[in-house]
Design a protein around this motif. Structure first.
Motif, PDB file in Angstrom:
ATOM      1  N   PHE A   1     -14.885  11.211   3.629  1.00 42.35           N
ATOM      2  CA  PHE A   1     -15.018  10.054   2.752  1.00 42.35           C
ATOM      3  C   PHE A   1     -14.393   8.783   3.320  1.00 42.35           C
ATOM      4  O   PHE A   1     -13.492   8.836   4.151  1.00 42.35           O
ATOM      5  CB  PHE A   1     -14.339  10.343   1.395  1.00 42.35           C
ATOM      6  CG  PHE A   1     -14.890  11.537   0.691  1.00 42.35           C
ATOM      7  CD1 PHE A   1     -15.972  11.400  -0.173  1.00 42.35           C
ATOM      8  CD2 PHE A   1     -14.366  12.796   0.897  1.00 42.35           C
ATOM      9  CE1 PHE A   1     -16.503  12.505  -0.818  1.00 42.35           C
ATOM     10  CE2 PHE A   1     -14.875  13.904   0.260  1.00 42.35           C
ATOM     11  CZ  PHE A   1     -15.951  13.758  -0.606  1.00 42.35           C
ATOM     12  N   VAL A   2     -14.899   7.670   2.831  1.00 41.30           N
ATOM     13  CA  VAL A   2     -14.175   6.410   2.902  1.00 41.30           C
ATOM     14  C   VAL A   2     -13.522   6.211   1.534  1.00 41.30           C
ATOM     15  O   VAL A   2     -14.186   6.327   0.500  1.00 41.30           O
ATOM     16  CB  VAL A   2     -15.114   5.227   3.216  1.00 41.30           C
ATOM     17  CG1 VAL A   2     -14.404   3.896   2.975  1.00 41.30           C
ATOM     18  CG2 VAL A   2     -15.599   5.308   4.660  1.00 41.30           C
ATOM     19  N   THR A   3     -12.238   5.950   1.525  1.00 42.68           N
ATOM     20  CA  THR A   3     -11.498   5.709   0.283  1.00 42.68           C
ATOM     21  C   THR A   3     -11.131   4.237   0.200  1.00 42.68           C
ATOM     22  O   THR A   3     -10.626   3.666   1.172  1.00 42.68           O
ATOM     23  CB  THR A   3     -10.215   6.557   0.233  1.00 42.68           C
ATOM     24  OG1 THR A   3     -10.570   7.934   0.364  1.00 42.68           O
ATOM     25  CG2 THR A   3      -9.471   6.351  -1.077  1.00 42.68           C
ATOM     26  N   ALA A   4     -11.415   3.625  -0.940  1.00 38.20           N
ATOM     27  CA  ALA A   4     -11.029   2.230  -1.181  1.00 38.20           C
ATOM     28  C   ALA A   4     -10.034   2.200  -2.335  1.00 38.20           C
ATOM     29  O   ALA A   4     -10.252   2.831  -3.370  1.00 38.20           O
ATOM     30  CB  ALA A   4     -12.248   1.381  -1.514  1.00 38.20           C
ATOM     31  N   THR A   5      -8.948   1.477  -2.138  1.00 38.55           N
ATOM     32  CA  THR A   5      -7.992   1.257  -3.223  1.00 38.55           C
ATOM     33  C   THR A   5      -7.886  -0.236  -3.479  1.00 38.55           C
ATOM     34  O   THR A   5      -7.991  -1.039  -2.540  1.00 38.55           O
ATOM     35  CB  THR A   5      -6.585   1.801  -2.875  1.00 38.55           C
ATOM     36  OG1 THR A   5      -6.116   1.131  -1.705  1.00 38.55           O
ATOM     37  CG2 THR A   5      -6.619   3.291  -2.627  1.00 38.55           C
ATOM     38  N   ILE A   6      -7.711  -0.589  -4.730  1.00 37.81           N
ATOM     39  CA  ILE A   6      -7.630  -2.008  -5.070  1.00 37.81           C
ATOM     40  C   ILE A   6      -6.562  -2.202  -6.150  1.00 37.81           C
ATOM     41  O   ILE A   6      -6.480  -1.418  -7.095  1.00 37.81           O
ATOM     42  CB  ILE A   6      -9.013  -2.543  -5.512  1.00 37.81           C
ATOM     43  CG1 ILE A   6      -9.028  -4.051  -5.620  1.00 37.81           C
ATOM     44  CG2 ILE A   6      -9.505  -1.908  -6.783  1.00 37.81           C
ATOM     45  CD1 ILE A   6     -10.439  -4.639  -5.700  1.00 37.81           C
ATOM     46  N   SER A   7      -5.726  -3.214  -5.947  1.00 36.08           N
ATOM     47  CA  SER A   7      -4.679  -3.518  -6.928  1.00 36.08           C
ATOM     48  C   SER A   7      -4.544  -5.029  -7.036  1.00 36.08           C
ATOM     49  O   SER A   7      -4.696  -5.748  -6.040  1.00 36.08           O
ATOM     50  CB  SER A   7      -3.348  -2.890  -6.513  1.00 36.08           C
ATOM     51  OG  SER A   7      -2.961  -3.338  -5.225  1.00 36.08           O
ATOM     52  N   PRO A   8      -4.291  -5.541  -8.247  1.00 35.62           N
ATOM     53  CA  PRO A   8      -4.245  -6.993  -8.445  1.00 35.62           C
ATOM     54  C   PRO A   8      -3.057  -7.633  -7.739  1.00 35.62           C
ATOM     55  O   PRO A   8      -2.034  -6.985  -7.500  1.00 35.62           O
ATOM     56  CB  PRO A   8      -4.125  -7.144  -9.968  1.00 35.62           C
ATOM     57  CG  PRO A   8      -3.616  -5.836 -10.457  1.00 35.62           C
ATOM     58  CD  PRO A   8      -4.076  -4.796  -9.485  1.00 35.62           C
ATOM     59  N   SER A   9      -3.221  -8.904  -7.393  1.00 33.83           N
ATOM     60  CA  SER A   9      -2.148  -9.679  -6.766  1.00 33.83           C
ATOM     61  C   SER A   9      -2.068 -11.033  -7.441  1.00 33.83           C
ATOM     62  O   SER A   9      -3.072 -11.529  -7.965  1.00 33.83           O
ATOM     63  CB  SER A   9      -2.436  -9.842  -5.271  1.00 33.83           C
ATOM     64  OG  SER A   9      -1.533 -10.751  -4.679  1.00 33.83           O
ATOM     65  N   GLU A  10      -0.904 -11.640  -7.409  1.00 34.39           N
ATOM     66  CA  GLU A  10      -0.712 -12.934  -8.068  1.00 34.39           C
ATOM     67  C   GLU A  10      -1.234 -14.092  -7.219  1.00 34.39           C
ATOM     68  O   GLU A  10      -1.881 -15.000  -7.716  1.00 34.39           O
ATOM     69  CB  GLU A  10       0.784 -13.157  -8.362  1.00 34.39           C
ATOM     70  CG  GLU A  10       1.357 -12.214  -9.411  1.00 34.39           C
ATOM     71  CD  GLU A  10       0.707 -12.392 -10.772  1.00 34.39           C
ATOM     72  OE1 GLU A  10       0.410 -13.543 -11.153  1.00 34.39           O
ATOM     73  OE2 GLU A  10       0.481 -11.375 -11.458  1.00 34.39           O
ATOM     74  N   THR A  11      -0.957 -14.057  -5.916  1.00 30.90           N
ATOM     75  CA  THR A  11      -1.262 -15.239  -5.087  1.00 30.90           C
ATOM     76  C   THR A  11      -2.067 -14.888  -3.843  1.00 30.90           C
ATOM     77  O   THR A  11      -3.205 -15.296  -3.702  1.00 30.90           O
ATOM     78  CB  THR A  11       0.052 -15.933  -4.657  1.00 30.90           C
ATOM     79  OG1 THR A  11       0.916 -14.940  -4.067  1.00 30.90           O
ATOM     80  CG2 THR A  11       0.740 -16.580  -5.852  1.00 30.90           C
ATOM     81  N   ILE A  12      -1.467 -14.128  -2.946  1.00 34.81           N
ATOM     82  CA  ILE A  12      -2.114 -13.813  -1.673  1.00 34.81           C
ATOM     83  C   ILE A  12      -2.741 -12.426  -1.761  1.00 34.81           C
ATOM     84  O   ILE A  12      -2.089 -11.465  -2.175  1.00 34.81           O
ATOM     85  CB  ILE A  12      -1.095 -13.837  -0.501  1.00 34.81           C
ATOM     86  CG1 ILE A  12      -0.436 -15.216  -0.370  1.00 34.81           C
ATOM     87  CG2 ILE A  12      -1.776 -13.450   0.809  1.00 34.81           C
ATOM     88  CD1 ILE A  12      -1.390 -16.317   0.022  1.00 34.81           C
ATOM     89  N   GLY A  13      -4.013 -12.332  -1.363  1.00 36.66           N
ATOM     90  CA  GLY A  13      -4.689 -11.039  -1.312  1.00 36.66           C
ATOM     91  C   GLY A  13      -4.728 -10.517   0.111  1.00 36.66           C
ATOM     92  O   GLY A  13      -4.400 -11.225   1.066  1.00 36.66           O
ATOM     93  N   SER A  14      -5.137  -9.269   0.268  1.00 39.23           N
ATOM     94  CA  SER A  14      -5.247  -8.701   1.615  1.00 39.23           C
ATOM     95  C   SER A  14      -6.359  -7.673   1.659  1.00 39.23           C
ATOM     96  O   SER A  14      -6.761  -7.119   0.633  1.00 39.23           O
ATOM     97  CB  SER A  14      -3.922  -8.041   2.034  1.00 39.23           C
ATOM     98  OG  SER A  14      -3.632  -6.933   1.198  1.00 39.23           O
ATOM     99  N   ILE A  15      -6.884  -7.458   2.859  1.00 37.49           N
ATOM    100  CA  ILE A  15      -7.819  -6.359   3.121  1.00 37.49           C
ATOM    101  C   ILE A  15      -7.236  -5.598   4.304  1.00 37.49           C
ATOM    102  O   ILE A  15      -7.092  -6.151   5.397  1.00 37.49           O
ATOM    103  CB  ILE A  15      -9.240  -6.866   3.445  1.00 37.49           C
ATOM    104  CG1 ILE A  15      -9.772  -7.737   2.300  1.00 37.49           C
ATOM    105  CG2 ILE A  15     -10.183  -5.698   3.705  1.00 37.49           C
ATOM    106  CD1 ILE A  15     -11.064  -8.462   2.644  1.00 37.49           C
ATOM    107  N   VAL A  16      -6.867  -4.347   4.072  1.00 34.05           N
ATOM    108  CA  VAL A  16      -6.174  -3.566   5.085  1.00 34.05           C
ATOM    109  C   VAL A  16      -6.925  -2.258   5.305  1.00 34.05           C
ATOM    110  O   VAL A  16      -7.293  -1.585   4.352  1.00 34.05           O
ATOM    111  CB  VAL A  16      -4.720  -3.259   4.641  1.00 34.05           C
ATOM    112  CG1 VAL A  16      -4.008  -2.402   5.681  1.00 34.05           C
ATOM    113  CG2 VAL A  16      -3.945  -4.556   4.410  1.00 34.05           C
ATOM    114  N   SER A  17      -7.154  -1.930   6.571  1.00 33.87           N
ATOM    115  CA  SER A  17      -7.740  -0.638   6.902  1.00 33.87           C
ATOM    116  C   SER A  17      -6.759   0.140   7.750  1.00 33.87           C
ATOM    117  O   SER A  17      -6.177  -0.398   8.693  1.00 33.87           O
ATOM    118  CB  SER A  17      -9.048  -0.822   7.680  1.00 33.87           C
ATOM    119  OG  SER A  17      -9.472   0.410   8.228  1.00 33.87           O
TER     120      SER A  17
END
Length: 363
Positions: free
Chosen positions: A33-49
């Motif tokens: 599988f590819v697993t994606a997790t997502i969580s809210p942020s106040e200011t700066i977002g990120s995309i991390v692999s």
């Protein structure tokens, strides 16, 4: 935190022909599988692999636009999936947020080698799925397929999108590709919300039940291949070799129709016979299009499998990556695995991912 998964895939039969509107292929989803997790942020977002840590992306929101600090990144499919899903969210009146998106793929080897299991499709599906939950968007499998297909097509530009279907629906599927020219025209004049609800010409996705006697084995040659480049090469010659290409298409459709009937009747012999027929058709296609579909090591992998009483062929575009074997459960596979190992062919010990845990929220 939201966590979702999307499985990888392998093509069983129907490759190359399936890029034409309405033509069928049989594809199987795998339990990697590819697993994606997502969580809210106040200011700066990120995309991390986890696979590309040195190329992680940091971004911020400027109005509704995502503004990136990184100039070069390997995340084209993720970004296309974000862009499209957020367009859909915006249409539905959702306020766009900032978040951390994490991607972890089991579809490549630990040292980064590509197995050809459809990682770009699974990444696209997982990203769309995660964002649909994040924004509480109405979503079922049909809409998820369509949204992920549009996103994937915007990056790859060709292909059948069958790997997206396998990643969305799971299990064994018979997939008939949709009319991509129609989609291109509709995108210019329809909202995403309308596009996701209207029927797409020629699109058909049918879940198949394999015979109980069928065992799927996967051999990896250790040599990655680029599907999009190989499909491009075949596309270049189809106008010049029009009659041969049309003959190939017609024969492939007839072969896949018989093979799908074999699944309906739980007839392993018919399925194996048509797998061999499909291999012969692809060999002819490779001959007149001057595309190397069967590398010497794939030929050797297939030859050893056939000698063991199985049916075998390349999977996907060929040119490297994996070959697949359909063998009767009553045949001991160990002598074949020993012969493969002797020639440097690695068995990928994967199983079919069934559909029980692919139910989506809000469907």
């Amino acid at each position: 935190m939201i966590t979702v998964k999307a499985p990888g895939k392998l093509y069983i039969a129907g490759e190359y022909a399936v890029v034409e509107s309405g033509y069928p292929a049989i594809i199987v989803a795998l339990n990697q599988f590819v697993t994606a997790t997502i969580s809210p942020s106040e200011t700066i977002g990120s995309i991390v692999s986890e696979q590309y840590q040195e190329n992680s992306i940091v971004w911020r929101r400027q109005g509704d636009a995502m503004v990136f600090d990184n100039r070069d990144n390997p995340f084209h499919y993720i970004l296309a999936a974000i862009n499209l899903t957020e367009s859909y969210a915006h249409e539905l009146g959702r306020e766009l947020g900032v978040y951390h998106l994490g991607i972890n793929s089991e579809l490549d080897s630990a040292d980064g080698k590509k197995y050809g299991l459809g990682s770009s499709a699974a990444v696209t599906v997982a990203t769309v799925k995660a964002l649909c939950q994040f924004y509480h968007l109405p979503m079922d499998k049909n809409k998820l397929f369509k949204l992920a297909a549009i996103a994937h097509l915007s990056v790859q530009g060709n292909g059948s999108l069958g790997d997206i279907a396998a990643s969305v629906y799971g299990g064994w599927i018979a997939y008939h590709s949709f009319d991509r020219q129609w989609l291109h025209l509709q995108q210019a004049q329809s909202s995403l919300s309308d596009l996701l609800t209207m029927p797409w010409p020629d699109l058909k996705i049918e879940l198949l039940t394999p015979p109980a006697a069928l065992r799927l084995m996967i051999g990896w040659t250790g040599s990655p291949a680029s599907t999009s480049h190989l499909v491009d090469k075949v596309a270049l010659v189809k106008a010049k070799q029009r009659s041969e290409y049309q003959t190939f298409l017609k024969a492939s459709k007839a072969c896949l129709k018989r093979m799908i009937t074999g699944f309906h009747h739980s007839d392993l012999h018919v399925i194996q016979t048509e797998l061999r027929t499909n291999r012969q058709l692809l060999q002819k296609l490779g001959g007149f299009s001057h595309v190397t579909i069967e590398t010497p090591l794939l030929q050797r992998m297939i030859q050893l499998a056939e000698s063991a009483g199985a049916a075998a062929k390349t999977s996907g575009a060929g040119g490297g990556d994996c070959g697949i074997v359909l063998i009767d459960q009553t045949i001991d596979p160990r002598p074949l695995l020993t012969a493969w190992a002797h020639d440097g062919i690695e068995q990928l010990n994967l199983n079919v991912h069934t559909v029980q845990d692919t139910v989506l929220p809000n469907s």
